[in-house]
Write an enzyme that holds these catalytic residues in place. Sequence first.
Site, PDB file in Angstrom:
ATOM      1  N   VAL A  66      45.018  91.913 -38.381  1.00  0.00           N
ATOM      2  CA  VAL A  66      43.908  91.264 -38.861  1.00  0.00           C
ATOM      3  C   VAL A  66      44.219  89.608 -38.350  1.00  0.00           C
ATOM      4  O   VAL A  66      43.059  88.986 -38.551  1.00  0.00           O
ATOM      5  CB  VAL A  66      44.251  91.133 -40.348  1.00  0.00           C
ATOM      6  CG1 VAL A  66      44.100  92.348 -41.219  1.00  0.00           C
ATOM      7  CG2 VAL A  66      45.539  90.338 -40.809  1.00  0.00           C
ATOM      8  N   ASN A  92      44.854  93.098 -47.926  1.00  0.00           N
ATOM      9  CA  ASN A  92      46.107  93.031 -48.535  1.00  0.00           C
ATOM     10  C   ASN A  92      46.974  92.639 -47.522  1.00  0.00           C
ATOM     11  O   ASN A  92      48.016  92.258 -47.887  1.00  0.00           O
ATOM     12  CB  ASN A  92      46.366  94.489 -49.066  1.00  0.00           C
ATOM     13  CG  ASN A  92      47.703  95.052 -49.583  1.00  0.00           C
ATOM     14  OD1 ASN A  92      48.274  94.339 -50.363  1.00  0.00           O
ATOM     15  ND2 ASN A  92      48.251  95.559 -48.441  1.00  0.00           N
ATOM     16  N   SER A 144      49.243  86.234 -54.732  1.00  0.00           N
ATOM     17  CA  SER A 144      50.712  86.343 -55.156  1.00  0.00           C
ATOM     18  C   SER A 144      51.035  85.361 -56.355  1.00  0.00           C
ATOM     19  O   SER A 144      50.326  84.336 -56.514  1.00  0.00           O
ATOM     20  CB  SER A 144      51.548  85.924 -53.997  1.00  0.00           C
ATOM     21  OG  SER A 144      52.857  85.751 -54.326  1.00  0.00           O
ATOM     22  N   TYR A 157      53.898  80.239 -47.411  1.00  0.00           N
ATOM     23  CA  TYR A 157      53.533  81.380 -47.902  1.00  0.00           C
ATOM     24  C   TYR A 157      52.768  80.972 -49.034  1.00  0.00           C
ATOM     25  O   TYR A 157      51.587  81.617 -49.196  1.00  0.00           O
ATOM     26  CB  TYR A 157      54.780  82.133 -48.337  1.00  0.00           C
ATOM     27  CG  TYR A 157      54.305  83.591 -49.041  1.00  0.00           C
ATOM     28  CD1 TYR A 157      54.003  84.677 -48.255  1.00  0.00           C
ATOM     29  CD2 TYR A 157      54.666  83.745 -50.432  1.00  0.00           C
ATOM     30  CE1 TYR A 157      53.571  85.807 -48.851  1.00  0.00           C
ATOM     31  CE2 TYR A 157      54.493  84.926 -50.925  1.00  0.00           C
ATOM     32  CZ  TYR A 157      53.721  86.037 -50.307  1.00  0.00           C
ATOM     33  OH  TYR A 157      53.390  86.933 -50.817  1.00  0.00           O
ATOM     34  N   ALA A 159      51.304  78.220 -49.877  1.00  0.00           N
ATOM     35  CA  ALA A 159      49.961  77.602 -49.489  1.00  0.00           C
ATOM     36  C   ALA A 159      48.954  78.629 -49.014  1.00  0.00           C
ATOM     37  O   ALA A 159      47.805  78.376 -49.605  1.00  0.00           O
ATOM     38  CB  ALA A 159      50.316  76.797 -48.384  1.00  0.00           C
ATOM     39  N   LYS A 161      48.529  81.665 -49.938  1.00  0.00           N
ATOM     40  CA  LYS A 161      48.383  82.363 -51.277  1.00  0.00           C
ATOM     41  C   LYS A 161      47.279  81.596 -52.088  1.00  0.00           C
ATOM     42  O   LYS A 161      46.311  82.242 -52.946  1.00  0.00           O
ATOM     43  CB  LYS A 161      49.507  82.972 -51.951  1.00  0.00           C
ATOM     44  CG  LYS A 161      50.183  84.088 -51.066  1.00  0.00           C
ATOM     45  CD  LYS A 161      49.421  85.374 -50.644  1.00  0.00           C
ATOM     46  CE  LYS A 161      50.027  86.511 -50.200  1.00  0.00           C
ATOM     47  NZ  LYS A 161      49.415  87.568 -49.769  1.00  0.00           N
ATOM     48  N   ILE A 190      57.868  92.474 -56.550  1.00  0.00           N
ATOM     49  CA  ILE A 190      57.530  93.843 -56.477  1.00  0.00           C
ATOM     50  C   ILE A 190      58.289  94.567 -55.596  1.00  0.00           C
ATOM     51  O   ILE A 190      58.648  93.878 -54.385  1.00  0.00           O
ATOM     52  CB  ILE A 190      56.093  94.225 -56.214  1.00  0.00           C
ATOM     53  CG1 ILE A 190      54.939  93.371 -57.146  1.00  0.00           C
ATOM     54  CG2 ILE A 190      55.371  95.663 -56.161  1.00  0.00           C
ATOM     55  CD1 ILE A 190      54.975  93.689 -58.517  1.00  0.00           C
TER      56      ILE A 190
HETATM   57  P1  NAI Z   1      54.869  95.367 -46.827  1.00  0.00           P
HETATM   58  O1  NAI Z   1      55.734  94.561 -45.517  1.00  0.00           O
HETATM   59  O2  NAI Z   1      55.628  96.574 -47.636  1.00  0.00           O
HETATM   60  O3  NAI Z   1      53.444  95.939 -46.382  1.00  0.00           O
HETATM   61  C1  NAI Z   1      52.515  95.268 -45.631  1.00  0.00           C
HETATM   62  C2  NAI Z   1      51.609  95.952 -44.535  1.00  0.00           C
HETATM   63  O4  NAI Z   1      50.736  94.876 -43.825  1.00  0.00           O
HETATM   64  C3  NAI Z   1      52.570  96.510 -43.510  1.00  0.00           C
HETATM   65  O5  NAI Z   1      52.279  97.928 -43.347  1.00  0.00           O
HETATM   66  C4  NAI Z   1      52.545  95.848 -42.183  1.00  0.00           C
HETATM   67  O6  NAI Z   1      52.503  96.482 -41.046  1.00  0.00           O
HETATM   68  C5  NAI Z   1      51.031  95.299 -42.611  1.00  0.00           C
HETATM   69  N1  NAI Z   1      50.672  94.063 -41.765  1.00  0.00           N
HETATM   70  C6  NAI Z   1      51.304  92.853 -41.567  1.00  0.00           C
HETATM   71  N2  NAI Z   1      50.764  92.197 -40.634  1.00  0.00           N
HETATM   72  C7  NAI Z   1      49.718  92.509 -40.415  1.00  0.00           C
HETATM   73  C8  NAI Z   1      48.652  92.288 -39.833  1.00  0.00           C
HETATM   74  N3  NAI Z   1      48.678  90.977 -38.933  1.00  0.00           N
HETATM   75  N4  NAI Z   1      47.576  93.283 -39.241  1.00  0.00           N
HETATM   76  C9  NAI Z   1      47.393  94.417 -40.096  1.00  0.00           C
HETATM   77  N5  NAI Z   1      48.490  94.694 -40.739  1.00  0.00           N
HETATM   78  C10 NAI Z   1      49.767  93.963 -40.943  1.00  0.00           C
HETATM   79  O7  NAI Z   1      54.535  94.346 -47.918  1.00  0.00           O
HETATM   80  P2  NAI Z   1      53.981  94.485 -49.156  1.00  0.00           P
HETATM   81  O8  NAI Z   1      55.161  93.786 -50.305  1.00  0.00           O
HETATM   82  O9  NAI Z   1      53.485  95.668 -49.724  1.00  0.00           O
HETATM   83  O10 NAI Z   1      53.134  93.272 -49.092  1.00  0.00           O
HETATM   84  C11 NAI Z   1      51.738  93.401 -49.462  1.00  0.00           C
HETATM   85  C12 NAI Z   1      50.648  92.236 -49.778  1.00  0.00           C
HETATM   86  O11 NAI Z   1      51.361  91.885 -51.147  1.00  0.00           O
HETATM   87  C13 NAI Z   1      51.109  90.856 -48.983  1.00  0.00           C
HETATM   88  O12 NAI Z   1      49.841  90.259 -48.703  1.00  0.00           O
HETATM   89  C14 NAI Z   1      52.094  90.231 -49.575  1.00  0.00           C
HETATM   90  O13 NAI Z   1      52.056  88.845 -49.489  1.00  0.00           O
HETATM   91  C15 NAI Z   1      51.634  90.684 -51.298  1.00  0.00           C
HETATM   92  N6  NAI Z   1      52.543  90.414 -52.147  1.00  0.00           N
HETATM   93  C16 NAI Z   1      53.964  91.097 -52.192  1.00  0.00           C
HETATM   94  C17 NAI Z   1      54.962  90.713 -53.341  1.00  0.00           C
HETATM   95  C18 NAI Z   1      56.341  91.576 -53.305  1.00  0.00           C
HETATM   96  O14 NAI Z   1      57.054  91.231 -54.222  1.00  0.00           O
HETATM   97  N7  NAI Z   1      56.261  92.826 -52.529  1.00  0.00           N
HETATM   98  C19 NAI Z   1      54.454  89.899 -54.205  1.00  0.00           C
HETATM   99  C20 NAI Z   1      53.464  88.975 -54.179  1.00  0.00           C
HETATM  100  C21 NAI Z   1      52.385  89.583 -53.227  1.00  0.00           C
END
Ligand code: NAI
Length: 257
Positions: A66, A92, A144, A157, A159, A161, A190
């Site tokens: 992305v 996402n 987030s 981070y 900022a 979100k 999560i």
């Molecule tokens: P994760 O690390 O399990 O999954 C993130 C996915 O995004 C991975 O498959 C990764 O390869 C992909 N990714 C990362 N950079 C990328 C890029 N430049 N281009 C394409 N794909 C890319 O993380 P999770 O926890 O599932 O997070 C998903 C979203 O939820 C994120 O935006 C995170 O900030 C948000 N979030 C997560 C929380 C948590 O507690 N896990 C809490 C609040 C928000």
Amino acid sequence: MNWLELSGKTALITGAASGIGLAIARAFLGAGSAVEMLDCNPDVANVAKRLAEETGGRTGAHIADVRDYSSLERVCANLKESARSIDILVPNAGVNVRMPLIELGNEQVDKIIETNLTGVIATMQIFGPMLFGREGASVVITSSAAAMHGMLLRAVYSATKAGTSGLTRSAAMEWGPQGVRVNAVAPGIIRTPLTQAYMNQFPKREIAAQKQVPLGRVGTPEEVADVVIMLAGRPTRFMTGQTLFIDGGLTAGTSWW
Ligand code: NAI
């Protein structure tokens, strides 16, 4: 799940190979939608294949970053060439680096901003027009709890979100007349690969987190995904520009007083 009226629709999800994005893909398939799964991790192809076998639904896989505008344009061109359209967009993909603000290097700052904010903007600029004028079109961004709830070691981070929540409101203004709703989900803590490593490294943090959450536990990716499909579906057809917090009450108040 018929009340959602997502059957026959197609959702494109970024960051779909893991964690919350993967749970969102699974939830859309469960609601009868097809999914286009985009991730920079090449494993997304295997993940999409396994998910199709598991659910009997239709999944497409796209390896793209992305942060790289041209790689997103290529995915968009491929979809158009194969006459595939999308009704729902879920930007996402996100990353986090836990570090004091003054210790973050330029490269780390750039990576967080380019993925979590510029990457969401690019995803919307490139794929958004495919949604214009389509029945029930909708964008659901993953923000987030950090968008409004300050957190130590997460200044940049937070900022990014907070930026996505502003983007959600303003894009909802612009795209409402095109028939496209724009909302966001703001997960609290999560359990995903992004957070599990941290909880493994600092087990006391997980216990402390549970104490801060009125519902007394960390959440699951499925609990976020359920709200995403609700925001994409018919029950929320008069909602746009909103950020919904899915955090077990983390941001509802404080317990120290
Ligand atoms: P994760 O690390 O399990 O999954 C993130 C996915 O995004 C991975 O498959 C990764 O390869 C992909 N990714 C990362 N950079 C990328 C890029 N430049 N281009 C394409 N794909 C890319 O993380 P999770 O926890 O599932 O997070 C998903 C979203 O939820 C994120 O935006 C995170 O900030 C948000 N979030 C997560 C929380 C948590 O507690 N896990 C809490 C609040 C928000």
